[in-house]
Design an enzyme around this catalytic site. Sequence first.
Site, PDB file in Angstrom:
ATOM      1  N   ASP A   1       0.902  -1.183  -0.088  1.00 28.60           N
ATOM      2  CA  ASP A   1       0.010   0.165  -0.040  1.00 28.60           C
ATOM      3  C   ASP A   1       1.042   1.235   0.008  1.00 28.60           C
ATOM      4  OD1 ASP A   1      -2.632   1.068  -0.042  1.00 28.60           O
ATOM      5  OD2 ASP A   1      -2.594   1.249   2.089  1.00 28.60           O
TER       6      ASP A   1
ATOM      7  N   ASP B   1       2.508   4.932  -5.360  1.00 25.63           N
ATOM      8  CA  ASP B   1       1.920   6.176  -5.076  1.00 25.63           C
ATOM      9  C   ASP B   1       3.007   7.172  -5.016  1.00 25.63           C
ATOM     10  OD1 ASP B   1       0.694   8.381  -3.884  1.00 25.63           O
ATOM     11  OD2 ASP B   1       0.254   7.458  -2.050  1.00 25.63           O
TER      12      ASP B   1
ATOM     13  N   HIS C   1      -9.614   4.698  -0.695  1.00 26.02           N
ATOM     14  CA  HIS C   1      -8.782   4.624   0.623  1.00 26.02           C
ATOM     15  C   HIS C   1      -9.445   5.501   1.481  1.00 26.02           C
ATOM     16  CE1 HIS C   1      -5.066   3.214  -0.910  1.00 26.02           C
ATOM     17  NE2 HIS C   1      -5.490   2.939  -1.965  1.00 26.02           N
ATOM     18  N   GLY C   2      -8.934   5.665   2.709  1.00 24.33           N
ATOM     19  CA  GLY C   2      -9.154   6.353   3.862  1.00 24.33           C
ATOM     20  C   GLY C   2     -10.802   6.372   4.347  1.00 24.33           C
ATOM     21  N   GLY C   3     -10.739   4.906   4.598  1.00 21.40           N
ATOM     22  CA  GLY C   3     -12.293   4.448   4.918  1.00 21.40           C
ATOM     23  C   GLY C   3     -12.806   4.835   6.393  1.00 21.40           C
TER      24      GLY C   3
ATOM     25  N   ASN D   1     -10.260   0.542   1.853  1.00 21.10           N
ATOM     26  CA  ASN D   1      -9.051   0.535   2.658  1.00 21.10           C
ATOM     27  C   ASN D   1      -9.327   1.297   3.902  1.00 21.10           C
ATOM     28  OD1 ASN D   1      -7.972   0.087   0.344  1.00 21.10           O
ATOM     29  ND2 ASN D   1      -5.987   0.638   0.715  1.00 21.10           N
TER      30      ASN D   1
ATOM     31  N   ASN E   1      -7.677   1.776   7.902  1.00 20.24           N
ATOM     32  CA  ASN E   1      -6.529   1.582   8.655  1.00 20.24           C
ATOM     33  C   ASN E   1      -6.502   1.929  10.045  1.00 20.24           C
ATOM     34  OD1 ASN E   1      -3.836   1.110   9.467  1.00 20.24           O
ATOM     35  ND2 ASN E   1      -2.769   2.176   7.669  1.00 20.24           N
TER      36      ASN E   1
HETATM   37 ZN   LIG Z   1      -4.443   4.762   1.522  1.00 19.00          ZN
END
Ligand SMILES: [Zn+2]
Length: 228
Positions: free
Chosen positions: A34, A56, A168-170, A190, A192
């Site tokens: 990731d 990224d 992302h950033g869920g 995602n 985290n």
């Molecule tokens: Zn992310």
Amino acid sequence: MGDGEVKAMGLENIRDLVDNYKEEYGVEMYINLDHSPSVDDCKRAIDAGYEFIHIDISQANHEATTEEIIEKTREVVEYAKFTGALVESEPHYFGGSSNVHTEGIDFEEIKKTFSTPEGIKSFVDATGIDTFAAAIGNLHGKYPVPKVLDLELLQSLRDASDVQLSLHGGSGTPLHYFEEAARIGVSKININSDMRYVFRKTLEKVLAENPDEYAVVKQGVGWSYMPI
Ligand SMILES: [Zn+2]
């Protein structure tokens, strides 16, 4: 597995760990590298058999030009063909950080970084990626206010390209958004910070409850794990 985690644990160690668990539990498991900041790191992970690679470039350098991001993403896409690993990317820096934030969310500000139907199409055409990391209100980190996703925009992104979509950033997103996003066609979400939060809070609780215990792993005393 983020770049820091991979470097702390070891690229090959993680591969072995996952392979051992796959065999032990008889379930399918895949490794997602990731937010990898460089082409070389991505290539090493592809060589090690990681199945999902997120390149990224803009995370490492927020000022990276679109040309640079496209060129490096293409290089990873080409290299991934050797193993069939899937490649994920996005055309510009995606905000926030996977931590607990005390400030609110500036919705007007993050709208400026939202994905667009034209942007997704041209980026996918230019790079050949398998998964596009969409920005529709999702934001890295856990905030004191819930996230708000623009599902209309998500639908227009879905209509603009056949590429797989990720969010992302869920962390801190009301569940109904995920259900609707999955219905529209998001294939990876995602999370985290929510897990980091629970992990840390649990660790603090266990340590406080066992002030005289120093064994990292000890069975039969009511707690059997400590993170290593
Ligand atoms: Zn992310």
